[in-house]
Design an enzyme around this catalytic site. Structure first.
Site, PDB file in Angstrom:
ATOM      1  N   TYR A  27      37.600  44.984  35.635  1.00 21.70           N
ATOM      2  CA  TYR A  27      38.487  44.087  36.092  1.00 21.70           C
ATOM      3  C   TYR A  27      37.921  43.164  37.172  1.00 21.70           C
ATOM      4  O   TYR A  27      38.507  42.646  38.399  1.00 21.70           O
ATOM      5  CB  TYR A  27      39.910  44.762  36.428  1.00 21.70           C
ATOM      6  CG  TYR A  27      40.583  43.961  35.905  1.00 21.70           C
ATOM      7  CD1 TYR A  27      41.722  44.055  35.625  1.00 21.70           C
ATOM      8  CD2 TYR A  27      41.285  44.126  37.633  1.00 21.70           C
ATOM      9  CE1 TYR A  27      43.165  43.451  35.440  1.00 21.70           C
ATOM     10  CE2 TYR A  27      42.859  43.756  37.989  1.00 21.70           C
ATOM     11  CZ  TYR A  27      43.424  43.244  36.977  1.00 21.70           C
ATOM     12  OH  TYR A  27      44.560  42.449  37.037  1.00 21.70           O
TER      13      TYR A  27
ATOM     14  N   GLU B  83      48.356  46.176  27.943  1.00 17.03           N
ATOM     15  CA  GLU B  83      48.755  44.508  28.669  1.00 17.03           C
ATOM     16  C   GLU B  83      47.845  43.799  27.644  1.00 17.03           C
ATOM     17  O   GLU B  83      49.271  42.231  27.263  1.00 17.03           O
ATOM     18  CB  GLU B  83      47.873  43.300  30.458  1.00 17.03           C
ATOM     19  CG  GLU B  83      48.662  42.562  30.618  1.00 17.03           C
ATOM     20  CD  GLU B  83      48.858  42.459  32.173  1.00 17.03           C
ATOM     21  OE1 GLU B  83      48.818  41.460  32.602  1.00 17.03           O
ATOM     22  OE2 GLU B  83      48.599  43.392  32.700  1.00 17.03           O
ATOM     23  N   LYS B  84      47.441  43.391  26.929  1.00 12.56           N
ATOM     24  CA  LYS B  84      46.252  42.303  26.127  1.00 12.56           C
ATOM     25  C   LYS B  84      46.213  43.086  25.179  1.00 12.56           C
ATOM     26  O   LYS B  84      45.578  44.509  25.302  1.00 12.56           O
ATOM     27  CB  LYS B  84      45.174  41.435  26.411  1.00 12.56           C
ATOM     28  CG  LYS B  84      46.091  40.879  27.948  1.00 12.56           C
ATOM     29  CD  LYS B  84      44.867  40.281  28.729  1.00 12.56           C
ATOM     30  CE  LYS B  84      45.022  39.900  30.364  1.00 12.56           C
ATOM     31  NZ  LYS B  84      45.062  40.323  31.135  1.00 12.56           N
TER      32      LYS B  84
ATOM     33  N   ASP C  31      47.145  46.122  38.494  1.00 11.41           N
ATOM     34  CA  ASP C  31      48.132  45.586  40.034  1.00 11.41           C
ATOM     35  C   ASP C  31      49.647  45.505  39.795  1.00 11.41           C
ATOM     36  O   ASP C  31      50.114  46.074  39.089  1.00 11.41           O
ATOM     37  CB  ASP C  31      47.090  43.675  39.619  1.00 11.41           C
ATOM     38  CG  ASP C  31      47.940  43.178  38.130  1.00 11.41           C
ATOM     39  OD1 ASP C  31      48.747  43.413  37.618  1.00 11.41           O
ATOM     40  OD2 ASP C  31      46.384  42.535  38.289  1.00 11.41           O
TER      41      ASP C  31
ATOM     42  N   ASP D 275      47.272  46.357  33.341  1.00 13.49           N
ATOM     43  CA  ASP D 275      46.387  45.494  34.200  1.00 13.49           C
ATOM     44  C   ASP D 275      46.547  46.550  35.945  1.00 13.49           C
ATOM     45  O   ASP D 275      48.143  46.967  35.881  1.00 13.49           O
ATOM     46  CB  ASP D 275      46.177  44.243  34.439  1.00 13.49           C
ATOM     47  CG  ASP D 275      45.281  43.361  33.295  1.00 13.49           C
ATOM     48  OD1 ASP D 275      45.175  44.293  32.315  1.00 13.49           O
ATOM     49  OD2 ASP D 275      45.486  42.476  32.882  1.00 13.49           O
TER      50      ASP D 275
ATOM     51  N   ARG E  21      40.364  40.574  38.433  1.00 16.29           N
ATOM     52  CA  ARG E  21      41.823  40.253  39.158  1.00 16.29           C
ATOM     53  C   ARG E  21      42.268  40.779  40.428  1.00 16.29           C
ATOM     54  O   ARG E  21      42.957  40.944  40.596  1.00 16.29           O
ATOM     55  CB  ARG E  21      43.468  39.593  38.376  1.00 16.29           C
ATOM     56  CG  ARG E  21      42.697  39.124  37.284  1.00 16.29           C
ATOM     57  CD  ARG E  21      43.851  38.686  36.239  1.00 16.29           C
ATOM     58  NE  ARG E  21      43.832  37.625  35.134  1.00 16.29           N
ATOM     59  CZ  ARG E  21      44.549  36.660  35.543  1.00 16.29           C
ATOM     60  NH1 ARG E  21      45.462  36.664  36.213  1.00 16.29           N
ATOM     61  NH2 ARG E  21      44.760  35.910  34.212  1.00 16.29           N
TER      62      ARG E  21
END
Length: 639
Positions: A333, A7-8, A105, A103, A335
Site C-alpha cells: 500500500y 474502496e476500489k 487509513d 484503504d 499511501r
C-alpha cells in the site's frame, strides 16, 4: 450473506482472489461460491452537498450569507458513480454482515462507513460490521488479512475524526473562499481566490521565502584556518594538517545570529597572533561510530527522493506507486505515512528478497550479499498502526514490462528494503583540538571502517579524508601559517517540489511557538501522505504558484492573497492544532462538537475581520479562469 465493500475495484478483485471456489463476476460485484459478495466503491461514491442543496439562495455568492453552517449535513452521490452506488445499496439490503474493506487509513475508513450509513443498513448489521485491513494485494497477503478481520467498532474514533476533518475543511474552505473572492471582486479581480486549511499555509511558505530572497543582502563573514605540522622527532615524521579557528564566548559581540564572525579586524588579529607560533594539543579523540541503514520509505520520503533523483513531481510519483500497487501488485500500500514494519513480516523476508532478485537483475548481487537474518530497527510493532512502510511485494514480474518511471520507483523501493539486511556503516571519527596563542583550533576527519549498507549507494565511491596525526594531550605542534578566508552569506534557495514537500512533512521547523512546534513534531506535518502531492499540484493549477525551471515562485495573485489573509490563516499553527484535536477524537479523548463549535466561531470572526482589508491589493491582477469557480468543490479534499 456477507458483503465486503472495498474502496476500489482493484482491491475488490484482490479480495475475491483470496477465496477458494467458483466465482461469478456480476455488474459491480463478484459473487463467491458460498453466496457472499465482494463489491466496491470507485473512490468516493458520496460527497458533501453543495451549499444550494441546503438553501437555493446559497447558489449566489454573497457576503450576507456567510458563514454557511449546515444544521444537518447532507451527502449526495458523486457525479458518475450513481450506478455503482445503486449496486452497493441493493446488496446491502440483503446483508447479514458487512465488512468495511476501505484503504487502511483515515479517509478509507470514512469512505466506506459513509456508504453504509447512507444506504440505511440495519443497526444490528452496523454494530456487527467487520474491518478488513489490506496493505498488500498479493493473494497470500490477502488471505492472511481475511483471517484477521477486526471489529469495525474499533475504528469508530478514526471514522469520526475523518468526518470532523471533512466537514471542517468544507466549512473553512467554502466560507473563506467565498469571502475573499468577493473581496477580490471589489478590488477588480474577477477570479476565484480559494482558501484552504492546508493549501494556504503551503502557499504562505512560498510567499514568505520569495519575500526573504527579495530582501536578502549578502554580507561578508570571516573564518581562520591554521596550517599545522608536527614537530621534529614525531614517530610518523613531520605531518601537516589544517585546523579551523573556533571563536570563543568573548567573540559573541562580533558574530551574527548563526555564530559567524562578521568583523574582519577580529579575524585578522587571530591570524597575526597565531602565524608562526607553537600550539599545544588539548585533546585528540578517536571514536568508532556507526550509522544504521535508512528506514524503508513512506510516501513523502519516496516522493522527495524521486524528485531529487529523477525530477518527478510528487503527483507523478504517487500515480506510479498506485500503478505498481494496483495494476502490477509489485509493492505494498503506497499511501503510507509509516516507515516501519510489523515483526510478523520478518517471516516473509526470503520470499520478498527472492522476488526482487527475480524481478530486477540489477539487484542480484545486492540480494546475494544480504544477510536475511539481520533485523534492522525498521521492525517495530509499536510504530506500525493501520499500514506499514512501502516495500516490494513477493510477486514476480520482470521489470521490462513496466514503464521507465515504474521501473525506477520499484528499484528505489527495492534498494531501500535490501538495505535492511546489511550491516551498519562503520567509521572512525577523529577530532583534534589545538590551542594556539589562546585560541582554539579544531581539525576533524572521518574514515570508513566498513561500508555496510552504504555499499548499495553512490556514496560508497566517496573518498574518506586522511587520518590526523597521532598526537597526545600536551604535545606541541607548529603553526606554519594562518589564513583569513572571506566568505559571503548566501540566501536561502527557492523551494522546489522536493523541498516544498519536505517542508510540509517537517513543518515544525517553520514554527516559532514551542508548544505548536511540539504538536507538529508529533503529527505528520501539513496535509497527509495521500493529499500533499495534490495540494502542490492544485496551487499550480489555481495559478497561485508557478515554476521557473525547478524553482517554485509565488505569482502576484498568490502573494496578494497571502498578504490579504490574517496571519493565522497563512501559518501552519492552526493546522497543527486541528491535527492534534483530530487525533484526540480518533483516540476518543475529545468530542466531535468540542472541535467543531470553536472552529465555526473562528470562521465567523475571520469573515468579519476580512471586511477591514484594503481591496486595492487585488487591483490589476490577471484573473484565473472562470472554470475554477466550478472546480473548487471538486478539489475540496486537498484542503
Amino acid at each position: 450473506m456477507i458483503i465486503y465493500i472495498a474502496e476500489k475495484p482493484s482491491l475488490g478483485r484482490a479480495i475475491a482472489q483470496g477465496f477458494a471456489g467458483r466465482q461469478q463476476k456480476r455488474d459491480g460485484y463478484i459473487e463467491l461460491e458460498n453466496g457472499d459478495c465482494v463489491t466496491w466503491c470507485i473512490g468516493h461514491l458520496l460527497e458533501q452537498a453543495e451549499p444550494d442543496k441546503y438553501d437555493p439562495a446559497y447558489a449566489k455568492w454573497t457576503l450576507q450569507h456567510l458563514p454557511i453552517v449546515p444544521d444537518n449535513w447532507l451527502l449526495v452521490p458523486k457525479k458518475g458513480t450513481s450506478k455503482q452506488l445503486t449496486v452497493v445499496k441493493r446488496l446491502l439490503k440483503t446483508a447479514s454482515q458487512v465488512i468495511n474493506a476501505g484503504d487502511p487509513d483515515r479517509e478509507g475508513q470514512l469512505l466506506v462507513d459513509e456508504v453504509i450509513t447512507y444506504c440505511k443498513v440495519k443497526r444490528s448489521v452496523i454494530v456487527n460490521a467487520g474491518r478488513l485491513l489490506i496493505n498488500d494485494l498479493n493473494v497470500n497477503a490477502v488471505k492472511k488479512s481475511l483471517n484477521n478481520i477486526r471489529s469495525n467498532r474499533e475504528f469508530t474514533g478514526l471514522s469520526i475524526s475523518a468526518l470532523a476533518r471533512s466537514r471542517a475543511d468544507w466549512l473553512y474552505g467554502l466560507n473563506l473562499t467565498r469571502a475573499y473572492t468577493l473581496l477580490g471582486q471589489r478590488g477588480g479581480y474577477s477570479g476565484v481566490l480559494s482558501v484552504g486549511r492546508v493549501q494556504t499555509p503551503v502557499l504562505g511558505l512560498v510567499v514568505r521565502r520569495d519575500a526573504e530572497l527579495a530582501q536578502f543582502q549578502s554580507k561578508p563573514f570571516y573564518e581562520v584556518f591554521a596550517t599545522l605540522v608536527t614537530q621534529a622527532g614525531h614517530p610518523q615524521g613531520r605531518q601537516q594538517f589544517q585546523a579551523k579557528w573556533q571563536p570563543s564566548a568573548a567573540c559573541e559581540p562580533y558574530q551574527d545570529e548563526e555564530g559567524r564572525v562578521i568583523v574582519k579586524k577580529l579575524a585578522e588579529t587571530v591570524v597575526n597572533k597565531t602565524r608562526g607560533q607553537s600550539g599545544i594539543v588539548q585533546a585528540n579523540t578517536q571514536k568508532n561510530k556507526q550509522s544504521p541503514p535508512p528506514l524503508p520509505y513512506n510516501l513523502s520520503a519516496l516522493q522527495i527522493e524521486a524528485s531529487k533523483r529523477f525530477n518527478l513531481s510528487p503527483k507523478a510519483v504517487l500515480d506510479v506507486c498506485q500503478s505498481l500497487y494496483e495494476r502490477h501488485q509489485l509493492i505494498t500500500y503506497p499511501r503510507s505515512d509509516s516507515r516501519y514494519l510489523p515483526t510478523e513480516h520478518f517471516k516473509e523476508v526470503p520470499s520478498v528478497l527472492a522476488a526482487i532478485k527475480a524481478n530486477s537483475p540489477e539487484h542480484k548481487n545486492a540480494v546475494d550479499n544480504a544477510k536475511h537474518t539481520l533485523k534492522s530497527k525498521a521492525w517495530n510493532d509499536s510504530k506500525v498502526e493501520a499500514h506499514h512502510a512501502i516495500i516490494p511485494s513477493s510477486r514476480n514480474k520482470v521489470l521490462s514490462s513496466l514503464s521507465t518511471d515504474e521501473a525506477k520507483i520499484y528499484q528505489l523501493i527495492a534498494t531501500q528494503y535490501i538495505m535492511q539486511f546489511y550491516e551498519p556503516h562503520k567509521y572512525q571519527e577523529q577530532i583534534l583540538v589545538v590551542i594556539i596563542a589562546g585560541g582554539e583550533f579544531v581539525a576533524k576527519t572521518k574514515a570508513t571502517v566498513a561500508l555496510g549498507w552504504l555499499a548499495l549507494t553512490k556514496q560508497a565511491d566517496d573518498k574518506t579524508t586522511h587520518p590526523l596525526p597521532a598526537l597526545s594531550k600536551g604535545q606541541a605542534v607548529d603553526c606554519l601559517d594562518s589564513q583569513l578566508i572571506e566568505k559571503q552569506t548566501t540566501p536561502p534557495k527557492h523551494f522546489t517540489e522536493a523541498t516544498l514537500l519536505a517542508a510540509m512533512t517537517g513543518i515544525a521547523r517553520y514554527v516559532q511557538n514551542n508548544d505548536i512546534k511540539k504538536i507538529l513534531k508529533d503529527t505528520d506535518g501539513l496535509g497527509t501522505e495521500a493529499t500533499r502531492a495534490s495540494i502542490i499540484d492544485l496551487l499550480f493549477k489555481r495559478q497561485f504558484m508557478q515554476k521557473n525551471g525547478k524553482e517554485i515562485h509565488a505569482t502576484l495573485t498568490g502573494k496578494a492573497l497571502i498578504n490579504a489573509l490574517p496571519s493565522e490563516a497563512t501559518q501552519p499553527d492552526m493546522t497543527a492544532i486541528w491535527e492534534s484535536n483530530l487525533d484526540k477524537i480518533a483516540q476518543r479523548q475529545m468530542r466531535y462538537q468540542d472541535f467543531m463549535l470553536p472552529l465555526t466561531q473562528s470562521i465567523g470572526n475571520m469573515i468579519s475581520s476580512s471586511q477591514q482589508i484594503d481591496t486595492s491589493l487585488f487591483a490589476g491582477l490577471a484573473s484565473t479562469k472562470p472554470a475554477y469557480k466550478k472546480k473548487w468543490r471538486k478539489n475540496k479534499k486537498t484542503g
